[in-house]
Design a protein around this motif. Structure first.
Motif, PDB file in Angstrom:
ATOM      1  N   MET A 113       0.618  -0.612  -0.125  1.00  0.00           N
ATOM      2  CA  MET A 113      -0.171  -0.163  -0.229  1.00  0.00           C
ATOM      3  C   MET A 113       1.228   1.046  -0.080  1.00  0.00           C
ATOM      4  SD  MET A 113      -2.739   0.846   2.988  1.00  0.00           S
ATOM      5  CE  MET A 113      -3.654  -0.627   3.122  1.00  0.00           C
ATOM      6  N   VAL A 114       0.180   2.321  -0.210  1.00  0.00           N
ATOM      7  CA  VAL A 114       0.839   3.828  -0.738  1.00  0.00           C
ATOM      8  C   VAL A 114      -0.037   4.855  -0.496  1.00  0.00           C
ATOM      9  CG1 VAL A 114       2.236   5.681  -1.936  1.00  0.00           C
ATOM     10  CG2 VAL A 114       2.622   2.942  -2.428  1.00  0.00           C
ATOM     11  N   ASP A 115       0.157   5.102   1.103  1.00  0.00           N
ATOM     12  CA  ASP A 115      -1.193   5.946   1.726  1.00  0.00           C
ATOM     13  C   ASP A 115      -0.312   7.782   1.696  1.00  0.00           C
ATOM     14  OD1 ASP A 115      -2.567   7.637   2.875  1.00  0.00           O
ATOM     15  OD2 ASP A 115      -2.274   6.449   5.149  1.00  0.00           O
ATOM     16  N   ALA A 116      -0.796   8.302   0.199  1.00  0.00           N
ATOM     17  CA  ALA A 116      -0.607   9.344  -0.332  1.00  0.00           C
ATOM     18  C   ALA A 116      -2.259   9.962  -0.013  1.00  0.00           C
ATOM     19  CB  ALA A 116       0.493   9.071  -1.516  1.00  0.00           C
ATOM     20  N   PRO A 117      -2.270  11.460  -0.813  1.00  0.00           N
ATOM     21  CA  PRO A 117      -2.818  12.151  -1.252  1.00  0.00           C
ATOM     22  C   PRO A 117      -3.515  12.057  -2.412  1.00  0.00           C
ATOM     23  CG  PRO A 117      -0.980  13.620  -0.173  1.00  0.00           C
ATOM     24  CD  PRO A 117      -0.491  12.315  -0.312  1.00  0.00           C
ATOM     25  N   PRO A 118      -4.122  12.425  -2.508  1.00  0.00           N
ATOM     26  CA  PRO A 118      -5.388  13.002  -1.916  1.00  0.00           C
ATOM     27  C   PRO A 118      -6.676  12.414  -0.866  1.00  0.00           C
ATOM     28  CG  PRO A 118      -5.938  12.759  -4.597  1.00  0.00           C
ATOM     29  CD  PRO A 118      -4.945  12.449  -4.744  1.00  0.00           C
ATOM     30  N   TYR A 119      -6.856  13.134  -1.121  1.00  0.00           N
ATOM     31  CA  TYR A 119      -7.824  12.324   0.633  1.00  0.00           C
ATOM     32  C   TYR A 119      -9.290  12.544   0.591  1.00  0.00           C
ATOM     33  CZ  TYR A 119      -3.080  11.278   2.812  1.00  0.00           C
ATOM     34  OH  TYR A 119      -2.173  10.469   2.889  1.00  0.00           O
ATOM     35  N   PHE A 120     -10.198  11.687   1.346  1.00  0.00           N
ATOM     36  CA  PHE A 120     -11.774  11.971   1.074  1.00  0.00           C
ATOM     37  C   PHE A 120     -11.393  13.614   1.935  1.00  0.00           C
ATOM     38  CE2 PHE A 120     -11.742   7.703   0.699  1.00  0.00           C
ATOM     39  CZ  PHE A 120     -12.073   7.071  -1.519  1.00  0.00           C
ATOM     40  N   ASP A 121     -12.667  14.149   1.712  1.00  0.00           N
ATOM     41  CA  ASP A 121     -13.163  15.149   2.234  1.00  0.00           C
ATOM     42  C   ASP A 121     -12.956  15.259   3.927  1.00  0.00           C
ATOM     43  OD1 ASP A 121     -13.664  17.482  -0.011  1.00  0.00           O
ATOM     44  OD2 ASP A 121     -15.621  16.712   0.199  1.00  0.00           O
ATOM     45  N   CYS A 122     -13.759  13.749   4.265  1.00  0.00           N
ATOM     46  CA  CYS A 122     -13.251  13.786   5.492  1.00  0.00           C
ATOM     47  C   CYS A 122     -12.172  13.321   5.936  1.00  0.00           C
ATOM     48  CB  CYS A 122     -14.725  12.511   6.629  1.00  0.00           C
ATOM     49  SG  CYS A 122     -14.754  10.637   4.724  1.00  0.00           S
ATOM     50  N   GLY A 123     -10.927  13.415   5.155  1.00  0.00           N
ATOM     51  CA  GLY A 123      -9.503  12.635   5.218  1.00  0.00           C
ATOM     52  C   GLY A 123      -9.069  11.420   5.220  1.00  0.00           C
ATOM     53  N   VAL A 124      -8.046  11.357   6.212  1.00  0.00           N
ATOM     54  CA  VAL A 124      -7.599   9.962   6.217  1.00  0.00           C
ATOM     55  C   VAL A 124      -8.181   8.878   6.736  1.00  0.00           C
ATOM     56  CG1 VAL A 124      -5.417   8.165   7.011  1.00  0.00           C
ATOM     57  CG2 VAL A 124      -5.357  11.221   5.480  1.00  0.00           C
ATOM     58  N   GLN A 125      -9.033   7.775   6.140  1.00  0.00           N
ATOM     59  CA  GLN A 125     -10.004   6.782   6.712  1.00  0.00           C
ATOM     60  C   GLN A 125      -9.590   5.659   7.387  1.00  0.00           C
ATOM     61  OE1 GLN A 125     -13.569   7.348   6.496  1.00  0.00           O
ATOM     62  NE2 GLN A 125     -12.189   9.139   6.574  1.00  0.00           N
ATOM     63  N   PRO A 126      -9.894   4.665   8.706  1.00  0.00           N
ATOM     64  CA  PRO A 126      -9.190   3.916   8.673  1.00  0.00           C
ATOM     65  C   PRO A 126      -9.554   2.905   8.354  1.00  0.00           C
ATOM     66  CG  PRO A 126     -11.366   4.992  10.289  1.00  0.00           C
ATOM     67  CD  PRO A 126     -11.427   5.732   9.644  1.00  0.00           C
ATOM     68  N   ASN A 127      -9.054   1.890   8.427  1.00  0.00           N
ATOM     69  CA  ASN A 127      -8.168   0.091   8.024  1.00  0.00           C
ATOM     70  C   ASN A 127      -8.772  -0.723   8.845  1.00  0.00           C
ATOM     71  OD1 ASN A 127      -7.776  -1.298   5.929  1.00  0.00           O
ATOM     72  ND2 ASN A 127      -6.082  -1.368   5.426  1.00  0.00           N
ATOM     73  N   PRO A 128      -9.929  -0.911   9.485  1.00  0.00           N
ATOM     74  CA  PRO A 128     -10.086  -2.059  10.475  1.00  0.00           C
ATOM     75  C   PRO A 128      -9.924  -3.414   9.441  1.00  0.00           C
ATOM     76  CG  PRO A 128     -11.997  -1.051   9.759  1.00  0.00           C
ATOM     77  CD  PRO A 128     -11.363  -0.253   8.926  1.00  0.00           C
ATOM     78  N   SER A 129     -10.157  -3.310   7.977  1.00  0.00           N
ATOM     79  CA  SER A 129      -9.854  -4.912   7.462  1.00  0.00           C
ATOM     80  C   SER A 129      -8.446  -5.221   7.166  1.00  0.00           C
ATOM     81  CB  SER A 129     -10.099  -4.503   5.584  1.00  0.00           C
ATOM     82  OG  SER A 129     -11.201  -4.204   5.761  1.00  0.00           O
TER      83      SER A 129
END
Length: 327
Positions: free
Chosen positions: A137-153
């Motif tokens: 995984m590459v965690d990079a912008p842009p993000y959703f309007d609600c920001g970085v989201q948790p990843n319970p999966s």
């Protein structure tokens, strides 16, 4: 008399304006506004919407007065159109679900568009739940309007023995709450690194399926592509491995083996060095650590002096050699 136009996509204000106009027969925006306790502009907005839907009309081209079309005449046509729209939407949704299902089983298109935050979230969670070996995984912008989201999966997959390697862009770890979330993933078994130039955002599962932005020049977080073509996924894996090699490891607390002089550096300084080695500028580091830019600059100079380094690059190398941060 009561009537709700909500099923037709109209709001409570349109309900009130339409019903008042039905009672009055003919009226202007000002008189309706006084009767309903609204502003004339609010009433005019509602009349414009009602007129577009065919529920009201002006008495003449230059008239400021409006009339309501009889509910017995106007509503059946609106309901018929609404029903047709819903049937069309259901047909398109069924087709999209069929296309995505075929792609996941290898029987459909090699590239499937994902449109909308819900579709993107659902697909990313779905393919992670199906992971058997490794997730990149590459965690990079842009993000959703609600920001970085948790990843319970991810927690569920890690617990089942799936390995995760994640490269975080500097913007993904600026806020303390985001860094705390990253530490949680690392504590659960994630192998993480940070790179100020991490790009593009991607998710690759078992080297066989991936989700990437639809556009590389104007990425939209709500428009992604589901990739099942083996040749394209292979290229994405190669790109990830290249980025991984250029990125700075993020260590969980206590994971580093004690080295000579390593006990003389605080966890705060270790985090600062890790962010610096990851390519972040002083301003971004300051925002990430919640201190002033001057404090960061002064602390880096002190660490460079202790490491006997005349450049930030050499300080990063010396910090690795001293065991202060991981290589």
């Amino acid at each position: 008399m009561t009537l709700s136009l909500e099923p037709l996509g109209l709001g409570p204000r349109e309900d009130r304006v339409y019903l008042r106009l039905v009672d009055l027969g003919s009226a202007d925006a000002g008189s309706i506004a006084r009767d309903l306790g609204l502003t004339p502009d609010e009433v005019r907005d509602s009349l414009r919407v009602l007129t577009e839907r065919g529920l009201t009309h002006q008495d003449g081209l230059r008239s400021q007065r409006y009339r309501a079309l009889s509910p017995q005449l106007a509503l059946p046509e609106l309901i018929r159109r609404r029903r047709a729209d819903l049937v069309r939407l259901q047909t398109e949704a069924d087709q999209l679900a069929q296309d995505v299902g075929s792609a996941l089983t290898g029987g459909g298109a090699a590239v499937v568009p994902l449109v909308g935050a819900a579709a993107v979230h659902d697909m990313c969670a779905r393919i992670q739940r199906g992971a058997e070996r490794e997730v990149l995984m590459v965690d990079a912008p842009p993000y959703f309007d609600c920001g970085v989201q948790p990843n319970p999966s991810e927690f569920a997959a890690l617990a089942s023995g799936v390995s995760y390697r994640v490269v975080y862009h500097s913007e993904a770890v600026v806020a303390e709450v985001e860094r705390e979330a990253m530490r949680g993933y690392i504590a659960a078994g994630e192998d993480a690194r940070v790179n100020a130039q991490a790009w593009p955002k991607m998710l690759v599962v078992d080297g066989s399926i991936a989700v990437i932005p639809e556009s590389s020049t104007h990425p939209d977080p709500e428009r992604r592509l589901l990739i099942t073509s083996s040749s394209i996924v292979d290229l994405l894996v190669l790109q990830f491995e290249s980025l991984w090699e250029r990125s700075t490891p993020v260590e969980a607390a206590g994971r580093l083996e004690p080295q000579p002089d390593a006990d003389h550096i605080s966890e705060r300084d270790r985090e600062l060095l890790m962010l610096m080695a990851g390519g972040l500028k002083d301003r971004a580091i300051a925002r990430s650590l919640g201190v002033t830019e001057r404090t960061v600059s002064r602390r880096i100079q002190e660490l460079m002096r202790r490491l006997d380094a005349d450049t930030r690059f050499r300080a990063g190398i010396r910090a690795v050699q001293e065991g202060w941060i991981a290589s």
